[in-house]
Every structure is written in structure tokens, then in C-alpha cells.
Write a protein that holds these residues in place. Structure first.
Motif, PDB file in Angstrom:
ATOM      1  N   HIS A 191       0.830  -1.210   0.000  1.00  0.00           N
ATOM      2  CA  HIS A 191       0.000   0.000   0.000  1.00  0.00           C
ATOM      3  C   HIS A 191       0.859   1.254   0.000  1.00  0.00           C
ATOM      4  O   HIS A 191       0.535   2.226  -0.684  1.00  0.00           O
ATOM      5  CB  HIS A 191      -0.931  -0.020   1.212  1.00  0.00           C
ATOM      6  CG  HIS A 191      -2.123  -0.883   1.000  1.00  0.00           C
ATOM      7  ND1 HIS A 191      -3.303  -0.419   0.435  1.00  0.00           N
ATOM      8  CD2 HIS A 191      -2.328  -2.196   1.212  1.00  0.00           C
ATOM      9  CE1 HIS A 191      -4.164  -1.418   0.339  1.00  0.00           C
ATOM     10  NE2 HIS A 191      -3.599  -2.509   0.818  1.00  0.00           N
ATOM     11  N   VAL A 192       1.937   1.193   0.747  1.00  0.00           N
ATOM     12  CA  VAL A 192       2.857   2.346   0.760  1.00  0.00           C
ATOM     13  C   VAL A 192       3.390   2.581  -0.649  1.00  0.00           C
ATOM     14  O   VAL A 192       3.439   3.718  -1.138  1.00  0.00           O
ATOM     15  CB  VAL A 192       4.033   2.088   1.746  1.00  0.00           C
ATOM     16  CG1 VAL A 192       5.125   3.136   1.576  1.00  0.00           C
ATOM     17  CG2 VAL A 192       3.527   2.089   3.183  1.00  0.00           C
ATOM     18  N   TYR A 193       3.732   1.490  -1.305  1.00  0.00           N
ATOM     19  CA  TYR A 193       4.294   1.584  -2.658  1.00  0.00           C
ATOM     20  C   TYR A 193       3.257   2.167  -3.630  1.00  0.00           C
ATOM     21  O   TYR A 193       3.543   3.094  -4.374  1.00  0.00           O
ATOM     22  CB  TYR A 193       4.745   0.197  -3.105  1.00  0.00           C
ATOM     23  CG  TYR A 193       5.178   0.121  -4.550  1.00  0.00           C
ATOM     24  CD1 TYR A 193       6.351   0.740  -4.982  1.00  0.00           C
ATOM     25  CD2 TYR A 193       4.423  -0.580  -5.487  1.00  0.00           C
ATOM     26  CE1 TYR A 193       6.746   0.675  -6.291  1.00  0.00           C
ATOM     27  CE2 TYR A 193       4.809  -0.653  -6.811  1.00  0.00           C
ATOM     28  CZ  TYR A 193       5.975  -0.026  -7.205  1.00  0.00           C
ATOM     29  OH  TYR A 193       6.370  -0.096  -8.507  1.00  0.00           O
ATOM     30  N   CYS A 194       2.068   1.601  -3.583  1.00  0.00           N
ATOM     31  CA  CYS A 194       1.053   1.979  -4.566  1.00  0.00           C
ATOM     32  C   CYS A 194       0.471   3.360  -4.310  1.00  0.00           C
ATOM     33  O   CYS A 194       0.302   4.148  -5.231  1.00  0.00           O
ATOM     34  CB  CYS A 194      -0.078   0.960  -4.572  1.00  0.00           C
ATOM     35  SG  CYS A 194       0.322  -0.466  -5.541  1.00  0.00           S
ATOM     36  N   TYR A 195       0.139   3.590  -3.051  1.00  0.00           N
ATOM     37  CA  TYR A 195      -0.635   4.808  -2.790  1.00  0.00           C
ATOM     38  C   TYR A 195       0.201   5.975  -2.272  1.00  0.00           C
ATOM     39  O   TYR A 195      -0.204   7.117  -2.411  1.00  0.00           O
ATOM     40  CB  TYR A 195      -1.769   4.497  -1.808  1.00  0.00           C
ATOM     41  CG  TYR A 195      -2.668   3.387  -2.325  1.00  0.00           C
ATOM     42  CD1 TYR A 195      -3.381   3.551  -3.506  1.00  0.00           C
ATOM     43  CD2 TYR A 195      -2.763   2.182  -1.655  1.00  0.00           C
ATOM     44  CE1 TYR A 195      -4.180   2.533  -4.016  1.00  0.00           C
ATOM     45  CE2 TYR A 195      -3.559   1.154  -2.147  1.00  0.00           C
ATOM     46  CZ  TYR A 195      -4.263   1.330  -3.324  1.00  0.00           C
ATOM     47  OH  TYR A 195      -5.021   0.323  -3.821  1.00  0.00           O
ATOM     48  N   PRO A 206       0.035  11.235   1.200  1.00  0.00           N
ATOM     49  CA  PRO A 206       1.016  11.332   2.296  1.00  0.00           C
ATOM     50  C   PRO A 206       0.632  10.494   3.519  1.00  0.00           C
ATOM     51  O   PRO A 206       1.505  10.049   4.256  1.00  0.00           O
ATOM     52  CB  PRO A 206       1.019  12.815   2.636  1.00  0.00           C
ATOM     53  CG  PRO A 206      -0.272  13.353   2.112  1.00  0.00           C
ATOM     54  CD  PRO A 206      -0.686  12.502   0.958  1.00  0.00           C
ATOM     55  N   TRP A 207      -0.664  10.270   3.759  1.00  0.00           N
ATOM     56  CA  TRP A 207      -1.081   9.542   4.959  1.00  0.00           C
ATOM     57  C   TRP A 207      -0.671   8.076   4.923  1.00  0.00           C
ATOM     58  O   TRP A 207      -0.485   7.441   5.959  1.00  0.00           O
ATOM     59  CB  TRP A 207      -2.603   9.641   5.153  1.00  0.00           C
ATOM     60  CG  TRP A 207      -2.987  11.005   5.611  1.00  0.00           C
ATOM     61  CD1 TRP A 207      -3.543  11.999   4.857  1.00  0.00           C
ATOM     62  CD2 TRP A 207      -2.788  11.537   6.921  1.00  0.00           C
ATOM     63  NE1 TRP A 207      -3.718  13.136   5.607  1.00  0.00           N
ATOM     64  CE2 TRP A 207      -3.250  12.876   6.883  1.00  0.00           C
ATOM     65  CE3 TRP A 207      -2.235  11.052   8.102  1.00  0.00           C
ATOM     66  CZ2 TRP A 207      -3.203  13.693   7.999  1.00  0.00           C
ATOM     67  CZ3 TRP A 207      -2.202  11.869   9.195  1.00  0.00           C
ATOM     68  CH2 TRP A 207      -2.675  13.174   9.155  1.00  0.00           C
ATOM     69  N   LEU A 240       4.289   2.741   7.473  1.00  0.00           N
ATOM     70  CA  LEU A 240       5.662   2.265   7.727  1.00  0.00           C
ATOM     71  C   LEU A 240       5.940   2.138   9.225  1.00  0.00           C
ATOM     72  O   LEU A 240       6.841   1.414   9.630  1.00  0.00           O
ATOM     73  CB  LEU A 240       6.679   3.220   7.094  1.00  0.00           C
ATOM     74  CG  LEU A 240       6.821   3.130   5.575  1.00  0.00           C
ATOM     75  CD1 LEU A 240       7.814   4.165   5.075  1.00  0.00           C
ATOM     76  CD2 LEU A 240       7.292   1.740   5.160  1.00  0.00           C
ATOM     77  N   LEU A 241       5.157   2.863  10.019  1.00  0.00           N
ATOM     78  CA  LEU A 241       5.371   2.810  11.471  1.00  0.00           C
ATOM     79  C   LEU A 241       5.149   1.389  12.032  1.00  0.00           C
ATOM     80  O   LEU A 241       6.046   0.841  12.704  1.00  0.00           O
ATOM     81  CB  LEU A 241       4.452   3.815  12.181  1.00  0.00           C
ATOM     82  CG  LEU A 241       4.967   5.250  12.215  1.00  0.00           C
ATOM     83  CD1 LEU A 241       3.907   6.180  12.769  1.00  0.00           C
ATOM     84  CD2 LEU A 241       6.229   5.318  13.070  1.00  0.00           C
ATOM     85  N   PRO A 242       3.962   0.789  11.776  1.00  0.00           N
ATOM     86  CA  PRO A 242       3.810  -0.598  12.279  1.00  0.00           C
ATOM     87  C   PRO A 242       4.817  -1.562  11.676  1.00  0.00           C
ATOM     88  O   PRO A 242       5.228  -2.529  12.323  1.00  0.00           O
ATOM     89  CB  PRO A 242       2.377  -0.977  11.878  1.00  0.00           C
ATOM     90  CG  PRO A 242       1.933   0.037  10.908  1.00  0.00           C
ATOM     91  CD  PRO A 242       2.724   1.265  11.136  1.00  0.00           C
ATOM     92  N   PHE A 273      10.348  -4.825  13.168  1.00  0.00           N
ATOM     93  CA  PHE A 273      11.796  -4.996  13.283  1.00  0.00           C
ATOM     94  C   PHE A 273      12.313  -4.594  14.669  1.00  0.00           C
ATOM     95  O   PHE A 273      13.180  -5.241  15.218  1.00  0.00           O
ATOM     96  CB  PHE A 273      12.512  -4.158  12.211  1.00  0.00           C
ATOM     97  CG  PHE A 273      12.277  -4.678  10.825  1.00  0.00           C
ATOM     98  CD1 PHE A 273      12.907  -5.830  10.383  1.00  0.00           C
ATOM     99  CD2 PHE A 273      11.406  -4.041   9.949  1.00  0.00           C
ATOM    100  CE1 PHE A 273      12.700  -6.324   9.112  1.00  0.00           C
ATOM    101  CE2 PHE A 273      11.190  -4.533   8.675  1.00  0.00           C
ATOM    102  CZ  PHE A 273      11.825  -5.672   8.254  1.00  0.00           C
ATOM    103  N   TRP A 274      11.732  -3.526  15.217  1.00  0.00           N
ATOM    104  CA  TRP A 274      12.204  -3.031  16.508  1.00  0.00           C
ATOM    105  C   TRP A 274      11.941  -4.028  17.633  1.00  0.00           C
ATOM    106  O   TRP A 274      12.678  -4.068  18.618  1.00  0.00           O
ATOM    107  CB  TRP A 274      11.528  -1.689  16.832  1.00  0.00           C
ATOM    108  CG  TRP A 274      12.204  -0.542  16.156  1.00  0.00           C
ATOM    109  CD1 TRP A 274      11.703   0.200  15.125  1.00  0.00           C
ATOM    110  CD2 TRP A 274      13.502  -0.018  16.425  1.00  0.00           C
ATOM    111  NE1 TRP A 274      12.609   1.146  14.727  1.00  0.00           N
ATOM    112  CE2 TRP A 274      13.733   1.035  15.513  1.00  0.00           C
ATOM    113  CE3 TRP A 274      14.507  -0.341  17.343  1.00  0.00           C
ATOM    114  CZ2 TRP A 274      14.905   1.760  15.484  1.00  0.00           C
ATOM    115  CZ3 TRP A 274      15.680   0.390  17.321  1.00  0.00           C
ATOM    116  CH2 TRP A 274      15.875   1.433  16.401  1.00  0.00           C
TER     117      TRP A 274
END
Lengths: 563, 249
Positions: A224-228, A235-236, A241-243, A248-249
Motif C-alpha cells: 500500500h505504501v508503494y502503490c498509494y 502522504p497519509w 511504515l510505522l507498524p 523490526f524493533w
């Protein structure tokens, strides 16, 4: 903790090579003993599979829902990868083979676990290379440029790393009973992935399902980040990417939980009789005046003296109808060979019903899907039918190579067992499976015919052709099973090669001709050709076997114990 | 069984394992095969067992060429590798029974012999345990008992004295093997322990980088090495010196 010391290894290698260079004899011996590195077939096949999937993905056209379906397929792929890496992680951590060496080193459990984790991590990172073909997979979404390819590759690498991280989280937090279903999840996602390629015509109805699939954990969010966000400029969507970063964290927490639960399994020799699955020595009742050990020994002696251990018939008495039928097809020597090859009483009846149910389910699924889908399905079925049904051999522990001090050899190689009798048993049992698997095969053929919009006569013809083809190829299958545990391909003679190629080409060409033959007479003719070529292969191989043209070992390297 | 090796050659890829090995071994002989690691000892035994094929040369058993399809000849020998193979879930008794049936050696009295051997090797209490639950020495003993119960004409044993057997087991094996040799059985075994070979062999084969450097009786070797510590040690010192000199060249 690392068990490797690259600096020391480098220094030592440098010194050893310097010593070798000093002497001509040593150089000669070193060259002789040097092992040639060969590209393993597994990774190459995986790479080809990924490349094929990437190609299919980039060529996918499902109208208005193309992007959604493409991303849903990608999500399915990574769900399958998560299951695969979870299984690898489990086998790496708890696999007795890997732990065999570490057991015997003065290492704490934590250190052993750390070593295993490093191995898993190294292998996981190495396999990220498989994603290279995916650089082109999402090309059609935007323009075919190097930049878009790199972004596509980066996206897949990130998803691959997410899959591995998620596998570790699952191992740490998922309840044990749930983890038992991981193999099923793996198989399920692989099946769904294959199925997805025939979905485009259903785009209108399954579009929402595909859209839902794109939200599959982590992988979908990245898509979704890639597409939208990247392409669409929303921008929203970047906030997704946060979750992802949380995945990884939080890895150290999961790792600590795995550490706290890790316990080395006890080796077999320390297991109790019940755990190890064997009956303790029987103690004969009614002889109270003897010491316990002596009583057990007396009972064992008596049992040996009854000669019951030489009676093979008891092996087959509690068997099902399938086994009883097989016994009627085999003479006493062949029954003995089955015992040698299997090692344990067969469960063919239960296996047969299980596989029949699976085949019926598959057939019904195809019928339910109706006319939808493409040629991929038909091809998959044609390949899958002989593999899924136990028509061409089955599992034979006696035909598998076991380590034997530097070499790997099958148990039958050490026994006076002839090639002809061995392949005869394999052919007989495979033939029996073919006959008994006919109903399942009929159902599959009907499904294929339905799929190809053919009439029942064509379905019957397809069925008969598959059965005839498998029947004609039985000698070939038997030879291949024996060949798998020999080094025949390494010791092939150049003058034999043209003959072998001719036979194999005749079998393959004859099989193709049989499948596309228009009349019964032609089909029978081609079947005879395939059968003759197949039998010739068995005869040629039998001659090479008899004359010791190859070794009955699947690995032999001088200097590592095979002296 | 009379064994004849005629210029037997065998290689693994480019590396020769046996190079023109020729020998004649009569029935009733105990032959120790010696050599450094990688000299070709195990390969020689594997060739005789039909496990690996020879590249050139001929192996004759009682003047008949040995081929892998000669099941009649293969039933007259048994090869026991240094790590014998058996199904882990088979009990010792079941393993024994299967082997006897494959070799078609289920004659009357075989069970009596099996019981005797199990008792002699202290394995009777473990006879119903799965092979996979036995220690390495016990596993080897069980395989050895199967061989001795079968009592083929040719015994091929790879490193029986480095098999993890306890001293009593090794002693029992030597007694049984000596008795078998007196019955006309031919016994070929590999070992690295020179003392054992000197005390328990009629003849010795010394292999060096695939070549046969010696095939002599111990009496002859002792005569050749008069005045030195031991006949076999003398040979191995020479071979070692030769290898070192060649490497330094």
C-alpha cells in the motif's frame, strides 16, 4: 557467539597453501584431493521458480483489478515465505541433525541457540537473492525503468525481511498447538498462490477478496505504501511504515522469549523405554526364583528358539485389503524384498484412502470452479496427477542412501539383491497402484475435460492415455528410483550416452505422440514404443549394474573416509 | 573361498583409489589390509563386496568372475562397513532374521547359533531392543553377530578393531574369526593397529596411495625386517620416509 574464526582460518589457509606450493608432489596431491564446487540444484530451481512467478506476475492482466490482484498474489507469496522460514527456524533450532555436533562441545544452551540463530539468519539473508527477478515483476504498474526496477526490488527485499522477522515473532509468541499447523499454512498459501493465477477472469467477483488480501500483515502494508504513497502521492499512507518498523524493533524481545524457552532435547540413549518407543525386555511370569535379568534373558532365548523371527508372514497378517492384494501379486522372495525396502509394515490401505480423498477433493474443487481459469490448471493437473497419486513408486526407506563412513549407500547395496528382482518388485507394486488409483485418475481426467470444455469421450481418452503412459513408463520409474542412490551419472561412458539419449528421447517423444494420437491404433502403437524404450532402458541399466559400471553409492569423495 | 584380484583399478573421479592391485587369497586365510588414511583399504573391501565397481581388472571368486548380478556369489560373502547399516527401529532379533532370510540361510540350528553368539557377546539382554537405541559398540556387535550367525565363506570387515566394541567383544570376535578360518572361511579386515595385524593375520596387504606395496605372510615380513622393532612398523616407517622425501622434493 560464533563458532567460526575467519582470521584464524585465513591465516591457517595461507600457511597450508604456502606449504603445498613448496613441493610439486604436494601440489599434485592437493589438486587430486580438491573438490570441485558444483552449483546445487535446489537454489537454481528456486531461482527459476521465482523468475517464472515474477514473469507471470508482470504479465498478469485482470482489468480494473490488476493492481489489487497482483499485490494480493505478492502478499500470498510472502505469507508462504513466512511459513517456510518459520519451519526452517524450527528445524534449525530444534533439528537433531544440526545439534548433533553442538551437543558434544562444551557450550551452554544459550551459546548453542545463538549459533543456530546465526545459521538461520545467514541462510535467510542468502536466500534474499532469489528476489532479483522480482525487480521486473511490478514494472507494468509504472514505467519499465531502472529506477522503477530498483524500487520494486527494494520493496520485495523489505517484504522478504518482514517475512523472516514475522517468522521469528511467530516462533516466540504463537502457542505451540497453532505452530503445529504451520506446514498446512505453508501448503495452503502455496496452493492459493497457484490458484491466484487463474483468478483474473473472476476479477469482477473476487476483486474485493483480492483487495482484502492486500492488507495481509506487513507485506500488504508495504504494498500500500508503494502503490498509494510512492506512486499515488497520498502522504497519509506513509504512516503504514510505522507498524512495519515495529516488526523490526521488537525482534530482540521475541528473541529473548525464544531464549527463555529453549531447552536442548535429550538424546535417544537417555530416553526411557516409553519415550523411545520400544518395549522393554519381557519378564516371564511365574519364575519368581530367578534374578530379573536372567528371567528376561530366558524369555528372549525362548523366543529366538521358536524361530518366529525368521517368519516373514506375520508382517502381512494384520495388513489391510491393499496389502493383502499386494501379497498375492508377489512371491515369497519379492515379499522379503518389500520388507527390506520398507523396514516397517506398510500402511498402503490407509495411504490409499487418504490420497483418494485428496484427489476427489481436488477434482471436486476444479469442477466447482467450472469454466474459469486458464491452461495453467490443466498443466498443473497433468503434472500433479502422477505425483500426487502414489502411482509411481512411493516411499522406500531401503532405497534411500544412508551415511556409511564417508559415503552414502542404500541398505540394499550391502545385501545380495539383484537389479532385476528389485525393479520387478517396484514395477509390480507401482502397477498395482496404477490399477487401484484408476478411479481417482478418472475423476481427475473428468475435471480436466470439464476444464478444457471437452466431451466425456475425450475425458475417457485422456484418462486411458495417462494410465497407458504411466504403465508404459513403469520400468523407467523403477530404474530412476535405483539410479537416485548410485553415482551412475558421474561415471557414464561417452559411448553409452548416445544410446541413453536415444532411449530417453524415444520415451519422451513417444509419450507426447501417445498423448496427441488421434486414433486408438496409433495410441496403442505409441504406447508399445514407449514401453519398448522403457524396457530397453531397464535392460541397458541392468547390464551396467551387473558389470559394476557405477557404484551403489550416492556420494564418494576420496580422502574423507572412503579410502 | 579362493579370491583372486587381477590388476584391479578403481578411481573416484580423477583420484585413483586402487592402482593395479593383484593378489591371490586362499580359503581359510585371515588377511589384514593395512595402509594410511586414504590408501584404498575400504575401497578394496567395497570392490570385493560389489558395492563399488572396478574400473579395470578382474575379481575372481573360486575362478569365477565376480559380477554384481551373480547373487550366488554375493550370498557367499558379507561386508560389514565401519558404520554398519540397519533400520534403527528394528530389534537386534529382527535385523538378524531379515539378514538370514535375504541370504536364504534359515537352516535348522541357526537360532541355536544366534543365541550362543548373543550370549557370548553379552547382547542377549538387549536382543529385543531397537538397533537405534544401542551404543556404537553394541550396534557393531549386533551386526557382527548377524555376520557370524550367517557364517558366509568370505568375511569382509572394515575396521572391526576400531568399532567401539569392548575388550571382551574384541576377544570374542577374534576367537570366532579364528575358528571360522579353521572351518575354511576367508577373512579380510582393515585396521590401523599394527600390533593387532601382527598377532591376528596369516597374511598382510599393505596399500599405499592405491598401490599394493606388500602382500606377504607375517613370517616373510619378519625375516625381511630382522633387527627392527616390528615388521609392519618397519614397512610403514619406510613408506612414511618415502612420502616425506617426495613431498620435500
Amino acid at each position: 557467539m560464533s563458532l567460526r574464526s575467519p582470521a584464524f582460518e585465513k591465516r591457517l589457509r595461507h600457511r597450508v597453501r604456502a606449504e603445498i606450493r613448496c613441493s610439486r608432489e604436494r601440489r599434485k596431491a592437493w589438486r587430486k584431493a580438491r573438490l570441485r564446487r558444483r552449483l546445487a540444484a535446489g537454489p537454481v530451481l528456486w531461482f527459476l521458480l521465482v523468475a517464472w512467478c515474477a514473469g507471470m506476475l508482470s504479465a498478469l492482466d485482470a482489468g480494473a483489478f490488476t493492481s489489487e490482484i497482483r499485490l494480493a498474489i505478492v502478499a500470498l507469496w510472502f505469507l508462504g515465505e513466512t511459513a517456510m522460514h518459520l519451519r526452517r527456524l524450527q528445524s534449525e533450532i530444534y533439528g537433531p541433525q544440526a545439534l548433533l555436533l553442538l551437543y558434544h562441545l562444551p557450550l551452554a544452551d544459550d551459546a548453542i541457540l545463538d549459533v543456530q540463530r546465526r545459521r538461520w539468519r545467514w541462510r535467510s539473508v542468502w536466500t534474499l537473492g532469489w528476489y532479483l527477478p522480482f525487480a521486473f515483476a511490478l514494472g507494468p504498474i509504472e514505467e519499465w525503468t531502472i529506477a522503477s526496477g530498483l524500487v520494486s526490488l527494494g520493496l520485495f527485499l523489505l517484504q522478504g525481511m518482514c517475512a523472516r522477522a514475522l517468522a521469528l515473532h511467530l516462533e516466540a509468541w504463537a502457542p505451540r498447538p497453532v505452530l503445529a499447523y504451520v506446514p498446512a499454512l505453508h501448503l495452503g498459501t502455496v496452493g492459493a498462490f497457484a490458484l491466484a493465477f487463474s483468478l483474473p477472469p473472476l476479477g469482477g467477483t473476487l476483486g474485493p477478496v483480492a483487495q482484502a488480501l492486500t492488507w495481509l500483515p506487513v507485506f500488504g502494508w508495504l504494498n500500500h505504501v508503494y502503490c498509494y504513497a510512492w506512486l499515488g502521492g497520498d502522504p497519509w499512507t506513509w504512516t503504514l511504515l510505522l507498524p512495519v518498523s515495529v516488526v523490526f524493533w521488537t525482534l530482540p524481545w521475541s528473541w529473548r522469549r525464544i531464549q527463555s524457552r529453549f531447552q536442548l532435547p535429550e538424546p535417544l540413549f537417555a530416553a526411557t523405554a516409553a519415550e523411545a518407543g520400544w518395549e522393554p525386555d519381557c519378564v516371564e511370569e511365574g519364575v519368581p526364583d530367578q534374578p530379573a535379568g536372567a528371567r528376561g534373558v530366558t524369555a528372549i532365548e525362548e523366543r529366538i528358539r521358536t524361530r518366529s523371527f525368521l517368519d516373514g508372514e506375520s508382517w502381512w497378517t494384520s495388513a489391510g485389503w491393499y496389502e493383502r492384494l499386494a501379497v498375492r501379486c508377489l512371491d515369497s522372495r519379492e515379499r522379503l524384498l518389500v520388507e527390506v525396502l520398507l523396514g516397517a509394515p506398510p500402511s498402503w490401505t490407509a495411504d490409499f484412502w487418504k490420497r483418494l480423498r485428496l484427489a476427489a477433493l481436488g477434482g471436486l474443487l476444479i469442477l466447482a470452479l467450472g469454466q474459469y481459469g486458464g491452461w495453467v490448471f490443466a498443466v498443473a493437473l497433468l503434472i500433479g496427477a502422477p505425483v500426487a497419486l502414489p502411482l509411481t513408486g512411493g516411499m522406500w526407506p531401503g532405497l534411500q542412501a544412508h551415511s556409511m563412513g564417508g559415503i552414502a549407500a542404500p541398505p540394499f547395496a550391502l545385501l545380495p539383491v539383484g537389479f532385476q528382482e528389485l525393479t520387478r518388485v517396484l514395477m509390480k507394486l507401482s502397477g498395482l497402484r496404477l490399477v487401484l488409483g484408476f478411479p481417482a485418475l478418472a475423476l481427475l481426467a473428468a475435471s480436466i475435460a470439464w476444464k478444457l470444455e471437452a466431451d466425456p469421450r475425450q475425458a475417457a481418452a485422456i484418462l486411458m492415455k495417462i494410465a497407458a503412459l504411466l504403465g508404459a513408463c513403469l520400468p523407467c520409474f523403477a530404474v530412476f528410483q535405483v539410479s537416485a542412490v548410485s553415482n551412475d551419472t558421474q561415471r557414464i561412458r561417452w559411448r553409452t550416452l548416445p544410446l541413453l539419449l536415444l532411449i530417453i528421447l524415444t520415451v519422451v517423444g513417444g509419450a507426447a505422440a501417445l498423448f496427441f494420437a488421434g486414433t486408438v491404433v496409433r495410441s496403442l502403437l505409441w504406447m508399445a514404443v514407449v514401453a519398448a524404450a522403457s524396457l530397453t532402458l531397464r535392460w541397458v541399466y541392468g547390464r551396467a549394474w551387473a558389470r559394476g559400471r557405477f557404484d551403489l553409492v550416492s556420494a564418494s569423495t576420496p580422502g574423507d573416509g572412503s579410502s | 573361498m579362493r579370491i583372486e584380484l587381477q590388476s584391479v583399478c578403481k578411481s573416484y573421479g580423477r583420484a585413483p583409489a586402487l592402482d593395479r592391485v593383484s593378489a591371490e587369497i586362499g580359503p581359510g586365510q585371515v588377511v589384514a589390509v593395512l595402509g594410511a588414511n586414504g590408501a584404498g583399504k575400504s575401497t578394496l573391501l567395497r570392490c570385493l563386496a560389489g558395492l563399488v565397481g572396478v574400473d579395470r581388472g578382474l575379481i575372481l571368486f573360486d575362478d569365477e568372475p565376480f559380477r554384481r548380478d551373480r547373487l550366488d556369489l554375493r550370498r557367499r560373502l558379507l561386508f560389514l562397513p565401519d558404520f554398519p547399516l540397519a533400520y534403527a527401529h528394528h530389534s537386534v532379533i529382527r535385523h538378524l532374521g531379515m539378514l538370514l532370510r535375504v541370504y536364504e540361510a534359515e537352516a535348522d540350528g541357526v537360532e541355536q547359533r544366534a543365541v550362543g553368539l548373543l550370549r557370548e557377546f553379552d547382547l542377549l539382554p538387549l536382543a529385543e531392543r531397537p538397533m537405534g537405541s544401542l551404543s556404537r559398540g553394541q550396534f557393531y556387535k549386533a551386526s557382527l553377530i548377524a555376520l557370524m550367525t550367517l557364517d558366509p565363506e568370505l568375511w569382509l570387515l572394515d575396521e572391526p578393531f576400531a568399532s567401539g566394541m569392548d575388550p571382551h567383544g574384541i576377544h570374542a570376535f577374534r576367537d570366532e574369526a579364528a575358528a571360522a578360518a579353521r572351518r575354511g572361511r576367508t577373512i579380510l579386515y582393515t585396521t590401523q593397529i599394527l600390533d593387532v595385524a601382527e598377532r591376528f593375520a596369516d597374511r598382510v596387504i599393505v596399500l599405499h596411495e592405491g598401490e599394493m606395496r606388500a602382500f606377504e605372510t607375517l613370517t616373510t615380513l619378519r625375516e625381511q625386517a630382522r633387527g627392527t622393532a616390528g615388521p609392519l612398523e618397519h614397512i610403514f616407517r619406510e613408506l612414511r620416509a618415502e612420502a616425506v622425501a617426495r613431498n620435500d622434493a
